[in-house]
Scaffold this motif. Structure first.
Motif, PDB file in Angstrom:
ATOM      1  N   SER A  62       0.787  -1.217  -0.105  1.00  0.00           N
ATOM      2  CA  SER A  62      -0.012   0.057  -0.112  1.00  0.00           C
ATOM      3  C   SER A  62       0.865   1.274   0.049  1.00  0.00           C
ATOM      4  CB  SER A  62      -0.861  -0.139   1.250  1.00  0.00           C
ATOM      5  OG  SER A  62      -0.111   0.273   2.484  1.00  0.00           O
ATOM      6  N   MET A  63       0.254   2.442  -0.470  1.00  0.00           N
ATOM      7  CA  MET A  63       0.967   3.643  -0.625  1.00  0.00           C
ATOM      8  C   MET A  63       1.231   4.178   0.939  1.00  0.00           C
ATOM      9  SD  MET A  63       2.383   6.072  -2.038  1.00  0.00           S
ATOM     10  CE  MET A  63       2.067   5.456  -3.667  1.00  0.00           C
ATOM     11  N   GLN A  64       0.526   3.804   1.867  1.00  0.00           N
ATOM     12  CA  GLN A  64       0.369   4.215   3.196  1.00  0.00           C
ATOM     13  C   GLN A  64       1.843   3.548   3.940  1.00  0.00           C
ATOM     14  OE1 GLN A  64      -2.849   3.307   5.861  1.00  0.00           O
ATOM     15  NE2 GLN A  64      -1.541   3.533   7.952  1.00  0.00           N
ATOM     16  N   SER A  65       2.120   2.264   3.674  1.00  0.00           N
ATOM     17  CA  SER A  65       2.974   1.662   4.085  1.00  0.00           C
ATOM     18  C   SER A  65       4.446   1.957   3.422  1.00  0.00           C
ATOM     19  CB  SER A  65       3.132  -0.170   3.874  1.00  0.00           C
ATOM     20  OG  SER A  65       3.168  -0.301   2.382  1.00  0.00           O
ATOM     21  N   LEU A  66       4.409   2.465   2.254  1.00  0.00           N
ATOM     22  CA  LEU A  66       5.619   3.174   1.461  1.00  0.00           C
ATOM     23  C   LEU A  66       5.945   4.383   2.061  1.00  0.00           C
ATOM     24  CD1 LEU A  66       7.334   2.764  -0.859  1.00  0.00           C
ATOM     25  CD2 LEU A  66       5.719   4.175  -2.314  1.00  0.00           C
ATOM     26  N   GLU A  67       4.800   5.209   2.534  1.00  0.00           N
ATOM     27  CA  GLU A  67       4.955   6.532   3.194  1.00  0.00           C
ATOM     28  C   GLU A  67       5.621   6.196   4.350  1.00  0.00           C
ATOM     29  OE1 GLU A  67       1.651   9.107   1.057  1.00  0.00           O
ATOM     30  OE2 GLU A  67       1.337   8.301   2.926  1.00  0.00           O
ATOM     31  N   GLU A  68       5.098   5.346   5.264  1.00  0.00           N
ATOM     32  CA  GLU A  68       5.595   5.158   6.502  1.00  0.00           C
ATOM     33  C   GLU A  68       7.068   4.655   6.493  1.00  0.00           C
ATOM     34  OE1 GLU A  68       4.589   2.570  10.377  1.00  0.00           O
ATOM     35  OE2 GLU A  68       3.455   2.253   8.651  1.00  0.00           O
ATOM     36  N   GLY A  69       7.467   3.955   5.358  1.00  0.00           N
ATOM     37  CA  GLY A  69       8.850   3.515   5.345  1.00  0.00           C
ATOM     38  C   GLY A  69       9.748   4.490   4.911  1.00  0.00           C
ATOM     39  N   PHE A  70       9.483   5.274   4.199  1.00  0.00           N
ATOM     40  CA  PHE A  70      10.353   6.584   4.043  1.00  0.00           C
ATOM     41  C   PHE A  70      10.284   7.679   5.030  1.00  0.00           C
ATOM     42  CE2 PHE A  70       9.928   5.060  -0.306  1.00  0.00           C
ATOM     43  CZ  PHE A  70      11.531   5.219  -0.777  1.00  0.00           C
ATOM     44  N   ASP A  71       9.329   7.748   5.801  1.00  0.00           N
ATOM     45  CA  ASP A  71       9.085   8.678   6.981  1.00  0.00           C
ATOM     46  C   ASP A  71       9.838   7.969   8.221  1.00  0.00           C
ATOM     47  OD1 ASP A  71       7.422  10.307   5.752  1.00  0.00           O
ATOM     48  OD2 ASP A  71       5.547   9.667   6.645  1.00  0.00           O
ATOM     49  N   SER A  72      10.274   6.741   8.220  1.00  0.00           N
ATOM     50  CA  SER A  72      10.931   6.447   9.300  1.00  0.00           C
ATOM     51  C   SER A  72      12.494   6.309   8.881  1.00  0.00           C
ATOM     52  CB  SER A  72      10.710   4.766   9.435  1.00  0.00           C
ATOM     53  OG  SER A  72      10.991   3.981   8.571  1.00  0.00           O
ATOM     54  N   GLY A  73      12.932   6.986   7.624  1.00  0.00           N
ATOM     55  CA  GLY A  73      14.084   7.281   7.366  1.00  0.00           C
ATOM     56  C   GLY A  73      14.706   6.279   6.542  1.00  0.00           C
ATOM     57  N   CYS A  74      14.077   5.439   5.556  1.00  0.00           N
ATOM     58  CA  CYS A  74      14.735   4.537   4.722  1.00  0.00           C
ATOM     59  C   CYS A  74      15.333   5.365   3.305  1.00  0.00           C
ATOM     60  CB  CYS A  74      13.993   3.506   4.388  1.00  0.00           C
ATOM     61  SG  CYS A  74      12.632   3.641   2.944  1.00  0.00           S
ATOM     62  N   ASP A  75      16.212   4.765   2.808  1.00  0.00           N
ATOM     63  CA  ASP A  75      16.755   5.142   1.414  1.00  0.00           C
ATOM     64  C   ASP A  75      16.258   4.466   0.309  1.00  0.00           C
ATOM     65  OD1 ASP A  75      19.613   6.941   2.368  1.00  0.00           O
ATOM     66  OD2 ASP A  75      19.125   5.278   3.596  1.00  0.00           O
ATOM     67  N   ASP A  76      15.868   3.295   0.530  1.00  0.00           N
ATOM     68  CA  ASP A  76      14.908   2.734  -0.650  1.00  0.00           C
ATOM     69  C   ASP A  76      14.146   1.586  -0.295  1.00  0.00           C
ATOM     70  OD1 ASP A  76      14.410   1.901  -3.298  1.00  0.00           O
ATOM     71  OD2 ASP A  76      16.432   1.351  -3.815  1.00  0.00           O
ATOM     72  N   TYR A  77      13.567   1.035  -0.815  1.00  0.00           N
ATOM     73  CA  TYR A  77      12.383   0.059  -0.763  1.00  0.00           C
ATOM     74  C   TYR A  77      12.012  -1.061  -1.712  1.00  0.00           C
ATOM     75  CZ  TYR A  77       7.627  -0.174   1.681  1.00  0.00           C
ATOM     76  OH  TYR A  77       6.613  -0.696   2.394  1.00  0.00           O
ATOM     77  N   ILE A  78      12.100  -2.273  -1.321  1.00  0.00           N
ATOM     78  CA  ILE A  78      12.113  -3.149  -2.589  1.00  0.00           C
ATOM     79  C   ILE A  78      10.975  -4.294  -2.065  1.00  0.00           C
ATOM     80  CG2 ILE A  78      13.996  -4.747  -1.522  1.00  0.00           C
ATOM     81  CD1 ILE A  78      14.471  -5.426  -4.434  1.00  0.00           C
TER      82      ILE A  78
END
Length: 221
Positions: free
Chosen positions: A85-101
Motif C-alpha cells: 500500500s501507499m501508506q506503508s510506502l510512506e511510513e517506510g520513507f518517513d522512518s528514514g529509509c533510502d530505498d524500498y523493495i
C-alpha cells in the motif's frame, strides 16, 4: 575492502539465500531474525548498509529504523517487504529509509540497489580528510599523519577521530560516542573518553574539539 551489511529477515531460507549471494560478491553480511536482535547488532558494530524486512518479530522493520535514526545513526537502509500500500510506502520513507523493495524480487535487483546507494554514499565522503594544513586522516586505513609523519594513536582514539570527522560541527552526546567507539561487550568509561579527547587535542589542536558540559562534544571543521 568488504562492505559490511546487516540483514534483518525472519525467513531463514530467504535470509540464507541473500547472504550467500552477497558474500559471493565480496560483501560481509550479519543476520538478525527479529527487530531486537537487529538493534543489538547495530549498537555493537558499524555497518555500511542495513537491509530490513518489515514484518519481523518483536520490533518491525519500521520501528527498528526509527530507533536507529533517533540515535543519530545515518547508515543507509533499504526496506524489504510484501506490503503493497501507499501508506506503508510512506511510513517506510518517513522512518528514514533510502530505498524500498517489494517481495518477490530478483537477487540481482536488490544487489544493484545496494551498490547504487553505497556508491552514492562513498562518493560523498572524502577518504582523505584534511584536518589542518599539516594534518590529514585516511578514513579507510585509519592512518593519521602530521607533518608527513604517522601519528600513533590507540584504536579507540582513531575511531573517535573518525566519528568526529564523519559528523563535523555536530553535537555528539556521550551515548552516541560510546556506541560507536566501544565494542558491545565493553563497559564505556567517561574518564577514558576524556583521556582520548585530551590526546586528540594535543595533536589536532584544543580548538578543534569543543566540550559542552553534560551534553557531549563537537568537532569544529
Amino acid at each position: 575492502m568488504e562492505r559490511q551489511l546487516l540483514l534483518l529477515e525472519d525467513d531463514i531460507t530467504l535470509s540464507d539465500t541473500i547472504i550467500e549471494y552477497f558474500e559471493e560478491n565480496n560483501f560481509e553480511v550479519d543476520s538478525a531474525y527479529d527487530g531486537e536482535e537487529a538493534l543489538s547488532k547495530v549498537y555493537e558494530k558499524s555497518y555500511d548498509l542495513l537491509l530490513l524486512d518489515v514484518n519481523v518479530p518483536l520490533l518491525n522493520g519500521f520501528e527498528v529504523l526509527q530507533e536507529i535514526r533517533k540515535n543519530q545513526n545515518k547508515t543507509p537502509a533499504i526496506f524489504i517487504t510484501s506490503l503493497n500500500s501507499m501508506q506503508s510506502l510512506e511510513e517506510g520513507f518517513d522512518s528514514g529509509c533510502d530505498d524500498y523493495i517489494r517481495k518477490p524480487f530478483e537477487l540481482k535487483e536488490i544487489f544493484l540497489r545496494v551498490k547504487t546507494i553505497l556508491k552514492r554514499e562513498y562518493s560523498n565522503k572524502e577518504e582523505i580528510i584534511k584536518i589542518d594544513d599539516n594534518i590529514v586522516f585516511n578514513m579507510s586505513s585509519f592512518l593519521l599523519k602530521k607533518d608527513d609523519e604517522v601519528v600513533t594513536l590507540n584504536k579507540k582514539e582513531l575511531k573517535l577521530l573518525k566519528l568526529f570527522l564523519l559528523n563535523p560541527n555536530e553535537l555528539l552526546d556521550h551515548e552516541r560516542i560510546f556506541n560507536y567507539v566501544w565494542d558491545y561487550e565493553e563497559e564505556p568509561s567517561d574518564s577514558s573518553l576524556r583521556t582520548y579527547i585530551k590526546n586528540l587535542r594535543k595533536i589536532i589542536g584544543k580548538d578543534k574539539i569543543v566540550s559542552l558540559k553534560r551534553l557531549g562534544y563537537r568537532f569544529n571543521s
